[in-house]
Write a protein that holds these residues in place. Structure first.
Motif, PDB file in Angstrom:
ATOM      1  N   LYS A   1      -2.282  -9.756   4.117  1.00 42.50           N
ATOM      2  CA  LYS A   1      -3.006 -10.309   5.264  1.00 42.50           C
ATOM      3  C   LYS A   1      -2.762  -9.478   6.528  1.00 42.50           C
ATOM      4  CE  LYS A   1      -1.872 -14.706   5.481  1.00 42.50           C
ATOM      5  NZ  LYS A   1      -1.963 -16.120   5.958  1.00 42.50           N
ATOM      6  N   PHE A   2      -1.499  -9.087   6.734  1.00 47.96           N
ATOM      7  CA  PHE A   2      -1.192  -8.264   7.907  1.00 47.96           C
ATOM      8  C   PHE A   2      -1.886  -6.904   7.807  1.00 47.96           C
ATOM      9  CE2 PHE A   2       3.053 -10.712   8.168  1.00 47.96           C
ATOM     10  CZ  PHE A   2       2.451 -11.704   8.905  1.00 47.96           C
ATOM     11  N   ALA A   3      -1.963  -6.359   6.590  1.00 49.41           N
ATOM     12  CA  ALA A   3      -2.624  -5.071   6.402  1.00 49.41           C
ATOM     13  C   ALA A   3      -4.108  -5.177   6.716  1.00 49.41           C
ATOM     14  CB  ALA A   3      -2.415  -4.572   4.968  1.00 49.41           C
ATOM     15  N   ALA A   4      -4.734  -6.271   6.299  1.00 50.10           N
ATOM     16  CA  ALA A   4      -6.158  -6.466   6.600  1.00 50.10           C
ATOM     17  C   ALA A   4      -6.376  -6.484   8.107  1.00 50.10           C
ATOM     18  CB  ALA A   4      -6.662  -7.760   5.963  1.00 50.10           C
ATOM     19  N   ALA A   5      -5.526  -7.220   8.825  1.00 51.59           N
ATOM     20  CA  ALA A   5      -5.662  -7.279  10.287  1.00 51.59           C
ATOM     21  C   ALA A   5      -5.456  -5.898  10.907  1.00 51.59           C
ATOM     22  CB  ALA A   5      -4.663  -8.273  10.860  1.00 51.59           C
ATOM     23  N   ASN A   6      -4.452  -5.169  10.417  1.00 49.77           N
ATOM     24  CA  ASN A   6      -4.185  -3.843  10.971  1.00 49.77           C
ATOM     25  C   ASN A   6      -5.323  -2.866  10.675  1.00 49.77           C
ATOM     26  OD1 ASN A   6      -1.732  -4.395  12.229  1.00 49.77           O
ATOM     27  ND2 ASN A   6      -0.549  -4.029  10.367  1.00 49.77           N
TER      28      ASN A   6
ATOM     29  N   VAL B   1      -1.514   1.109   4.912  1.00 44.93           N
ATOM     30  CA  VAL B   1      -2.013   0.653   6.212  1.00 44.93           C
ATOM     31  C   VAL B   1      -0.860   0.243   7.123  1.00 44.93           C
ATOM     32  CG1 VAL B   1      -3.355  -1.124   7.398  1.00 44.93           C
ATOM     33  CG2 VAL B   1      -4.257  -0.070   5.319  1.00 44.93           C
ATOM     34  N   ASN B   2       0.010  -0.636   6.635  1.00 40.50           N
ATOM     35  CA  ASN B   2       1.088  -1.162   7.479  1.00 40.50           C
ATOM     36  C   ASN B   2       2.100  -0.086   7.864  1.00 40.50           C
ATOM     37  OD1 ASN B   2       0.112  -3.815   7.591  1.00 40.50           O
ATOM     38  ND2 ASN B   2       1.112  -4.375   5.674  1.00 40.50           N
ATOM     39  N   GLU B   3       2.482   0.744   6.893  1.00 37.99           N
ATOM     40  CA  GLU B   3       3.439   1.807   7.191  1.00 37.99           C
ATOM     41  C   GLU B   3       2.799   2.900   8.043  1.00 37.99           C
ATOM     42  OE1 GLU B   3       6.882   2.369   6.186  1.00 37.99           O
ATOM     43  OE2 GLU B   3       6.693   0.183   6.057  1.00 37.99           O
ATOM     44  N   GLY B   4       1.466   2.974   8.032  1.00 35.61           N
ATOM     45  CA  GLY B   4       0.776   3.999   8.803  1.00 35.61           C
ATOM     46  C   GLY B   4       0.498   3.622  10.237  1.00 35.61           C
ATOM     47  N   LEU B   5       0.695   2.349  10.596  1.00 35.19           N
ATOM     48  CA  LEU B   5       0.361   1.924  11.957  1.00 35.19           C
ATOM     49  C   LEU B   5       1.150   2.654  13.039  1.00 35.19           C
ATOM     50  CD1 LEU B   5      -1.356   0.122  13.749  1.00 35.19           C
ATOM     51  CD2 LEU B   5       0.336  -1.711  13.450  1.00 35.19           C
ATOM     52  N   PRO B   6       2.462   2.872  12.888  1.00 35.81           N
ATOM     53  CA  PRO B   6       3.167   3.633  13.933  1.00 35.81           C
ATOM     54  C   PRO B   6       2.578   5.026  14.150  1.00 35.81           C
ATOM     55  CG  PRO B   6       4.743   2.523  12.500  1.00 35.81           C
ATOM     56  CD  PRO B   6       3.402   2.371  11.856  1.00 35.81           C
ATOM     57  N   LEU B   7       2.215   5.711  13.058  1.00 31.12           N
ATOM     58  CA  LEU B   7       1.627   7.039  13.189  1.00 31.12           C
ATOM     59  C   LEU B   7       0.258   6.968  13.852  1.00 31.12           C
ATOM     60  CD1 LEU B   7       3.496   7.053  10.441  1.00 31.12           C
ATOM     61  CD2 LEU B   7       2.557   9.342  10.214  1.00 31.12           C
ATOM     62  N   TYR B   8      -0.507   5.925  13.524  1.00 31.57           N
ATOM     63  CA  TYR B   8      -1.822   5.762  14.121  1.00 31.57           C
ATOM     64  C   TYR B   8      -1.710   5.594  15.635  1.00 31.57           C
ATOM     65  CZ  TYR B   8      -6.348   3.717  15.312  1.00 31.57           C
ATOM     66  OH  TYR B   8      -7.568   3.468  15.890  1.00 31.57           O
TER      67      TYR B   8
ATOM     68  N   LEU C   1       8.922  -8.090   3.165  1.00 34.26           N
ATOM     69  CA  LEU C   1       7.511  -7.979   2.814  1.00 34.26           C
ATOM     70  C   LEU C   1       7.174  -6.669   2.110  1.00 34.26           C
ATOM     71  CD1 LEU C   1       5.763  -9.563   5.929  1.00 34.26           C
ATOM     72  CD2 LEU C   1       6.731 -10.666   3.906  1.00 34.26           C
ATOM     73  N   PHE C   2       7.554  -5.550   2.691  1.00 36.45           N
ATOM     74  CA  PHE C   2       7.289  -4.257   2.066  1.00 36.45           C
ATOM     75  C   PHE C   2       8.009  -4.142   0.729  1.00 36.45           C
ATOM     76  CE2 PHE C   2       8.988   0.059   1.419  1.00 36.45           C
ATOM     77  CZ  PHE C   2       7.824   0.751   1.195  1.00 36.45           C
ATOM     78  N   LYS C   3       9.290  -4.485   0.718  1.00 39.36           N
ATOM     79  CA  LYS C   3      10.101  -4.379  -0.507  1.00 39.36           C
ATOM     80  C   LYS C   3       9.521  -5.218  -1.637  1.00 39.36           C
ATOM     81  CE  LYS C   3      13.902  -6.788  -0.631  1.00 39.36           C
ATOM     82  NZ  LYS C   3      13.638  -7.741  -1.732  1.00 39.36           N
ATOM     83  N   ASP C   4       9.134  -6.438  -1.328  1.00 41.23           N
ATOM     84  CA  ASP C   4       8.640  -7.322  -2.383  1.00 41.23           C
ATOM     85  C   ASP C   4       7.264  -6.892  -2.886  1.00 41.23           C
ATOM     86  OD1 ASP C   4      10.975  -8.641  -2.079  1.00 41.23           O
ATOM     87  OD2 ASP C   4      10.143 -10.415  -1.110  1.00 41.23           O
TER      88      ASP C   4
ATOM     89  N   GLY D   1      -1.787  -3.695  -3.272  1.00 43.78           N
ATOM     90  CA  GLY D   1      -0.462  -3.623  -2.662  1.00 43.78           C
ATOM     91  C   GLY D   1      -0.158  -2.256  -2.098  1.00 43.78           C
ATOM     92  N   HIS D   2      -0.503  -1.217  -2.845  1.00 40.03           N
ATOM     93  CA  HIS D   2      -0.271   0.139  -2.353  1.00 40.03           C
ATOM     94  C   HIS D   2      -1.123   0.431  -1.121  1.00 40.03           C
ATOM     95  CE1 HIS D   2       1.393   1.113  -6.513  1.00 40.03           C
ATOM     96  NE2 HIS D   2       2.340   1.453  -5.678  1.00 40.03           N
ATOM     97  N   SER D   3      -2.350  -0.081  -1.108  1.00 42.11           N
ATOM     98  CA  SER D   3      -3.207   0.108   0.067  1.00 42.11           C
ATOM     99  C   SER D   3      -2.628  -0.597   1.283  1.00 42.11           C
ATOM    100  CB  SER D   3      -4.617  -0.416  -0.222  1.00 42.11           C
ATOM    101  OG  SER D   3      -5.242   0.341  -1.239  1.00 42.11           O
ATOM    102  N   ALA D   4      -2.103  -1.809   1.065  1.00 45.71           N
ATOM    103  CA  ALA D   4      -1.479  -2.543   2.167  1.00 45.71           C
ATOM    104  C   ALA D   4      -0.293  -1.773   2.717  1.00 45.71           C
ATOM    105  CB  ALA D   4      -1.044  -3.928   1.686  1.00 45.71           C
TER     106      ALA D   4
END
Length: 401
Positions: free
Chosen positions: A216-221, A286-293, A262-265, A280-283
């Protein structure tokens, strides 16, 4: 409590964010509890009535449990033998290649194995890789022990433990009817609602819960990046589409999806599915890429390599002092390479945890650009004329970068 034991519960790894609130709650509800932890510092602090981390409302209950003689703590593994219920809060780690180690819990239990007995109930509490409950059962049988095993996953959110331990339904699972009944009786002292599942069902239920939140957080991001790339403020769009519209009310705002779970699980679930978990990999991407974005967007507007960037907040979530798996540190690593300098501050993270942090006033003065990385309430009223990247919309001025 069985007359064969002097204590009701021993919590292995009980000095941490999961084990200690549980130990305190059980003691408060009438169980005689022992916290077993390898950290001498944590045990000394607990015995002195001090919480080793921030958990609202926990410290007074800890002090009362100590005063009433309902809770104690020790670094001696022999205390494991003194309790009828042995609660294990050791989780399944993920290595640098994102592979879970299913043997982590059995290995950790080896030191305690001489102190287990047939009459005890061993309760796995932290998130585990599917099949770990069965693996622990096999290891016990190989050691000649008839100890019953239950998996009863923790469901609380950090900083809400002293509320949610007493209000959330508790999932209970065990291979045997007596194991389920014993676990239900223990957790029934905390909450009225007990949900019964089989161990493998409970293992997946916990992973599905955390992974669903991560997705859900990945979709929002992802939505945020789409809007931002077109020069549109995602928060304005989100408020419009969620306004009095029930089917969109659970759409979160953008932000760093981080922390120890969240990431670990999500990666555990990916491994369980033979790495066929594309969602899951796409999420994760996205989430791990937000700081770089965020850094890349700032580079488009500013000459970062000649500017000092100030990071507001290093904990993984608002109001917390916990920096485990915080994306603020990933953001800092990126900025160390792409900006002239990077400085950080956090009102909750102590110097003992991170001695590089500066007071808020110093960061506001020295930084050329600010990034709200953790939406601590202390930042809501900051006054500055410097550019602020505020993906959380903490300042109420939108999330457009």
């Amino acid at each position: 409590m069985s007359t064969n034991f002097e204590n009701d519960v021993v919590v292995i790894g009980g000095g941490g964010h999961v084990g200690l609130p549980l130990a305190i709650a059980l003691a408060d509800r009438g169980s005689r509890v022992v916290v077993y932890d390898l950290s001498e510092k944590a045990v000394a602090g607990i015995l002195a009535g001090r919480m080793p981390f921030s958990e609202p409302g926990a410290e007074p209950v800890l002090q009362k449990a100590l005063a009433d003689g309902m809770l104690t703590a020790s670094t001696d593994a022999a205390v494991v033998a003194t309790a009828e219920n042995v609660v294990v809060v050791i989780g399944t780690p993920v290595d640098e290649h994102l592979n879970p180690d299913p043997n982590a819990i059995p290995k950790a239990l080896e030191a305690c194995m001489p102190y287990f007995s047939d009459e005890q109930l061993l309760i796995l509490r932290s998130t585990v890789y599917p099949g770990v409950t069965a693996l622990v059962e096999r290891r016990l049988r190989e050691a000649g022990l008839g100890t019953e095993v239950a998996f009863c996953p923790e469901r609380i959110a950090e900083h809400k433990a002293m509320e949610e331990l007493f209000t959330l339904p508790q999932i209970v699972s065990s291979r045997t009817a007596t194991g389920r009944a014993r676990a239900a009786a223990l957790f029934g002292t905390l909450t009225e609602q007990i949900v019964h599942l089989e161990p493998e069902e409970a293992e997946l239920a916990k992973l599905f819960t955390n992974t669903w939140r991560y997705i859900k957080f990945a979709a929002a991001n992802q939505f945020y990046m789409m809007a931002n790339d077109r020069g549109l403020d995602f928060e304005k769009i989100r408020k419009g589409l969620t306004h009095d519209y029930p089917r969109a009310k659970d759409l979160p705002g953008p932000g760093f999806a981080a922390g120890p779970c969240l990431f670990k699980d999500t990666m555990q679930l990916a491994a369980f599915s033979d790495n066929k978990f594309a969602l899951g990999h796409s999420a994760m991407q996205v989430n791990e890429g937000l700081p770089l974005y965020i850094v890349t967007q700032l580079e488009k507007r500013f000459d970062l390599e000649n500017l000092t960037v100030g990071i507001l907040g290093m904990a993984f979530k608002a109001g917390s002092d916990d920096i485990r798996s915080s994306l603020s540190y990933k953001l800092r690593r990126v900025l160390k390479f792409r900006a002239k300098a990077v400085i950080g501050t956090d009102p909750h993270v102590t110097e003992e945890t991170d001695d590089t942090l500066l007071p808020l006033e110093s960061v506001l003065e020295k930084a050329d650009i600010l990034i709200v990385a953790t939406p601590h309430a202390e930042y809501r009223d900051i006054q500055t004329d410097k550019p602020v990247a505020d993906v959380w919309n903490l300042l109420g001025q939108g999330v457009l970068i």
